[in-house]
Design a protein around this motif. Structure first.
Motif, short mmCIF file in Angstrom:
data_model
loop_
_atom_site.label_atom_id
_atom_site.label_comp_id
_atom_site.label_asym_id
_atom_site.label_seq_id
_atom_site.Cartn_x
_atom_site.Cartn_y
_atom_site.Cartn_z
N GLU A 53 0.83 -1.21 0.00
CA GLU A 53 0.00 0.00 0.00
C GLU A 53 0.86 1.25 0.00
OE1 GLU A 53 -1.87 3.52 1.33
OE2 GLU A 53 -0.51 2.43 2.64
N GLU A 54 2.07 1.14 0.55
CA GLU A 54 2.90 2.32 0.80
C GLU A 54 3.74 2.77 -0.40
OE1 GLU A 54 2.81 4.13 3.37
OE2 GLU A 54 2.05 2.94 5.04
N LEU A 55 3.74 2.02 -1.48
CA LEU A 55 4.67 2.33 -2.56
C LEU A 55 3.99 2.19 -3.92
CD1 LEU A 55 7.71 2.97 -3.10
CD2 LEU A 55 8.08 0.50 -3.31
N LEU A 56 4.10 3.25 -4.72
CA LEU A 56 3.56 3.22 -6.07
C LEU A 56 4.20 2.10 -6.89
CD1 LEU A 56 3.51 7.04 -6.91
CD2 LEU A 56 1.53 5.57 -6.54
N PRO A 57 3.45 1.47 -7.80
CA PRO A 57 2.08 1.77 -8.22
C PRO A 57 1.01 1.22 -7.29
CG PRO A 57 2.89 -0.08 -9.47
CD PRO A 57 4.05 0.38 -8.62
N GLY A 58 1.42 0.58 -6.18
CA GLY A 58 0.46 0.10 -5.20
C GLY A 58 0.00 -1.31 -5.44
N GLY A 59 -0.15 -2.05 -4.34
CA GLY A 59 -0.59 -3.43 -4.45
C GLY A 59 -2.05 -3.58 -4.82
N ALA A 60 -2.88 -2.61 -4.46
CA ALA A 60 -4.31 -2.71 -4.79
C ALA A 60 -4.50 -2.76 -6.29
CB ALA A 60 -5.06 -1.51 -4.19
N LYS A 61 -3.80 -1.91 -7.00
CA LYS A 61 -3.89 -1.90 -8.47
C LYS A 61 -3.49 -3.26 -9.04
CE LYS A 61 -2.19 0.79 -12.44
NZ LYS A 61 -1.41 -0.23 -13.16
N GLU A 62 -2.43 -3.83 -8.50
CA GLU A 62 -1.98 -5.14 -9.00
C GLU A 62 -3.03 -6.22 -8.73
OE1 GLU A 62 1.86 -6.27 -7.65
OE2 GLU A 62 2.88 -4.96 -9.08
N MET A 63 -3.63 -6.18 -7.55
CA MET A 63 -4.64 -7.19 -7.22
C MET A 63 -5.87 -7.04 -8.11
SD MET A 63 -4.49 -7.68 -3.07
CE MET A 63 -5.38 -9.25 -3.13
N VAL A 64 -6.28 -5.80 -8.35
CA VAL A 64 -7.42 -5.58 -9.24
C VAL A 64 -7.11 -6.10 -10.63
CG1 VAL A 64 -8.79 -3.80 -10.40
CG2 VAL A 64 -8.38 -3.65 -7.94
N GLU A 65 -5.90 -5.82 -11.12
CA GLU A 65 -5.51 -6.30 -12.44
C GLU A 65 -5.45 -7.82 -12.50
OE1 GLU A 65 -1.84 -4.27 -13.08
OE2 GLU A 65 -2.80 -2.44 -13.83
N ALA A 66 -5.22 -8.44 -11.33
CA ALA A 66 -5.19 -9.91 -11.26
C ALA A 66 -6.59 -10.51 -11.20
CB ALA A 66 -4.37 -10.36 -10.05
N GLY A 67 -7.62 -9.65 -11.12
CA GLY A 67 -8.99 -10.14 -11.22
C GLY A 67 -9.72 -10.38 -9.93
N VAL A 68 -9.18 -9.90 -8.79
CA VAL A 68 -9.82 -10.22 -7.51
C VAL A 68 -11.21 -9.58 -7.36
CG1 VAL A 68 -7.59 -10.50 -6.37
CG2 VAL A 68 -8.78 -8.28 -6.22
N MET A 69 -11.47 -8.50 -8.11
CA MET A 69 -12.75 -7.80 -7.97
C MET A 69 -13.81 -8.29 -8.94
SD MET A 69 -12.81 -5.56 -5.50
CE MET A 69 -14.07 -4.36 -5.98
N PHE A 126 -6.53 2.08 -1.52
CA PHE A 126 -7.84 1.43 -1.47
C PHE A 126 -8.75 1.96 -2.57
CE2 PHE A 126 -12.18 0.93 0.32
CZ PHE A 126 -12.19 -0.45 0.47
N SER A 127 -8.42 3.15 -3.07
CA SER A 127 -9.18 3.75 -4.16
C SER A 127 -9.23 2.84 -5.39
CB SER A 127 -8.60 5.10 -4.54
OG SER A 127 -7.23 4.99 -4.89
N ALA A 128 -8.22 2.01 -5.58
CA ALA A 128 -8.22 1.11 -6.74
C ALA A 128 -9.39 0.13 -6.68
CB ALA A 128 -6.90 0.36 -6.83
N PHE A 129 -9.73 -0.31 -5.46
CA PHE A 129 -10.89 -1.19 -5.31
C PHE A 129 -12.19 -0.41 -5.52
CE2 PHE A 129 -7.63 -3.19 -2.53
CZ PHE A 129 -7.55 -4.43 -3.15
N LEU A 130 -12.24 0.80 -4.96
CA LEU A 130 -13.44 1.62 -5.08
C LEU A 130 -13.68 2.09 -6.51
CD1 LEU A 130 -13.24 3.81 -1.84
CD2 LEU A 130 -14.73 1.85 -2.28
N ASN A 131 -12.64 2.15 -7.32
CA ASN A 131 -12.82 2.49 -8.73
C ASN A 131 -13.56 1.39 -9.49
OD1 ASN A 131 -11.49 4.90 -8.41
ND2 ASN A 131 -9.55 4.20 -9.25
N GLU A 132 -13.56 0.20 -8.92
CA GLU A 132 -14.22 -0.95 -9.56
C GLU A 132 -15.67 -1.08 -9.09
OE1 GLU A 132 -12.65 -2.95 -11.93
OE2 GLU A 132 -11.15 -1.35 -11.74
#
Length: 392
Positions: free
Chosen positions: A140-156, A337-343
């Motif tokens: 979470e602390e470092l760009l590009p951020g783990g949330a973005k990677e998880m979203v791209e991996a299809g978790v949402m 966390f915004s990466a999840f909320l964008n979905e």
């Protein structure tokens, strides 16, 4: 209504486990994108629980799926797990054993609380309508951020609602904070190099003084905030680093600056780079210098959904009463966390972790930062009870 009357799980015993897990994680912090042992600890702990389908969406993240006995909506709950490059100075019995690395933002608490919620919810699988996905997120602390990677991996994929929480050092234990709408800012920023012409400090007329020019750039950037932006809008430019020069009597060729730029998105964020570069260009050209600007866009702003926020707030009110609720102002800090909320729509709430009587008063990212263990029970209880409300 507290759902624990519907299960034989002993809540206080689980809270003891949660505290122990948090202490272990605090002792063994890992930096962003390096959470190898942390993610393995989580994976192993989840493997002890029943009714879960556990996967590794990325190298250092974990997702667990709990599919209820009846069909319904899909809820995502997220906790982050990475630490910071800080040398701990707390003196705790469970202080970091990794030199220069510390859980100085409470992610150890987030992970432990969600593990506790998972343990309880897995024991109630027969009462769940729908599915709950537990996201243990890296970086979470470092760009590009783990949330973005998880979203791209299809978790949402297939998720209807997503929630998360953060312990807060400025909020007392027992208080839960909510923000409706824009909640946390976009942490953009830039690196700037001002190229002048160096020389002797006694002969400034023979130079293009990069330090003096940098000082004017910093001052004029604040005019964007005070004179170009509507006073009712939130916007911050902070130059947090300046590097240049080696001796008091030498004017250096160049100076380098690093800054953070915070806003809640929209037109203000879109035009920020243009306004900042206009100031830099004007000041440097006026004094015969040149510049190199590297502008970086960080996480998107965190914007909560009103309806979902109200559902979670009502859940907290039923558990702990009206006095536990704080409706808070937006914060200029950033969160991926915004990466999840964008979905999908969702909310993000604050769990008070400050306790002045215990000396737990230091801010996030401070080498003496700590979380009152008494706060952990709130996160576990809210996650469990809010899950049932949201799945209805």
């Amino acid at each position: 209504m507290n759902v624990f009357h519907q299960t034989k799980v002993n809540f206080q015993e689980i809270v003891k486990e949660v505290i122990a897990w948090r202490h272990y994680l605090h002792q063994h912090p890992e930096l962003s994108f390096q959470e190898v042992n942390t993610s393995q600890f989580i994976y192993d702990k989840l493997s002890e629980f029943e009714n879960l389908k556990i996967t590794r969406p990325t190298k250092t993240s974990v997702m667990a799926r709990l599919i209820g006995a009846q069909p319904g909506k899909v809820l995502g709950i997220r906790a982050d797990m990475d630490a910071l490059p800080i040398q701990e100075q707390t003196g705790l019995d469970f202080a970091s054993e990794n030199p220069g690395v510390m859980h100085a933002c409470g992610h150890d608490a987030h992970t432990a609380m969600l593990l506790g919620a998972v343990k309880i919810l897995t024991s109630m699988q027969d009462q769940i309508k729908g599915e709950i996905r537990f996201f243990f997120q890296h970086a979470e602390e470092l760009l590009p951020g783990g949330a973005k990677e998880m979203v791209e991996a299809g978790v949402m994929e297939g998720v209807d609602v997503v929630i998360g929480a953060h312990v807060m050092s400025d909020t007392p234990v027992g208080k839960i904070g909510f923000v409706y709408g824009p909640m946390m800012a976009s942490p953009d920023g830039f690196n700037l190099k001002i190229q002048g012409f160096g020389g002797h400090g006694a002969s400034p007329h023979q130079t293009v003084d990069s330090i003096a020019i940098a000082a004017q750039v910093i001052t004029n950037l604040q005019h964007i905030v005070s004179r170009n932006i509507d006073p009712l809008e939130s916007f911050v430019i902070t130059v947090g680093k300046i590097t240049g020069g080696e001796a008091s009597n030498v004017i250096p060729d160049s100076v380098e600056l690093s800054a953070t730029v915070r806003s809640f998105g929209g037109d203000l964020r879109a035009k920020a780079k243009e306004r900042i570069e206009r100031v830099i260009k004007g000041v440097t050209e006026a004094h015969g210098a040149t510049y190199e600007l590297d502008y970086m866009y960080g996480y998107d702003p965190v914007v909560t959904d009103h309806e979902i926020t109200k559902i979670v707030e009502d859940s907290v009110r039923e558990l702990y009463g009206d006095d536990s609720i704080l409706i808070q102002a937006p914060r200029m800090g950033g969160e991926d966390f915004s990466a999840f909320l964008n979905e999908k729509p969702g909310t993000f709430f604050m769990i008070g972790s400050r306790n002045e009587e215990k000396g737990i008063i230091y801010p996030h990212h401070h080498p003496k930062f700590d979380v009152d263990d008494d706060a952990l029970q709130y996160g576990v209880n809210i996650f469990v009870n809010a899950a049932f409300k949201l799945l209805k």
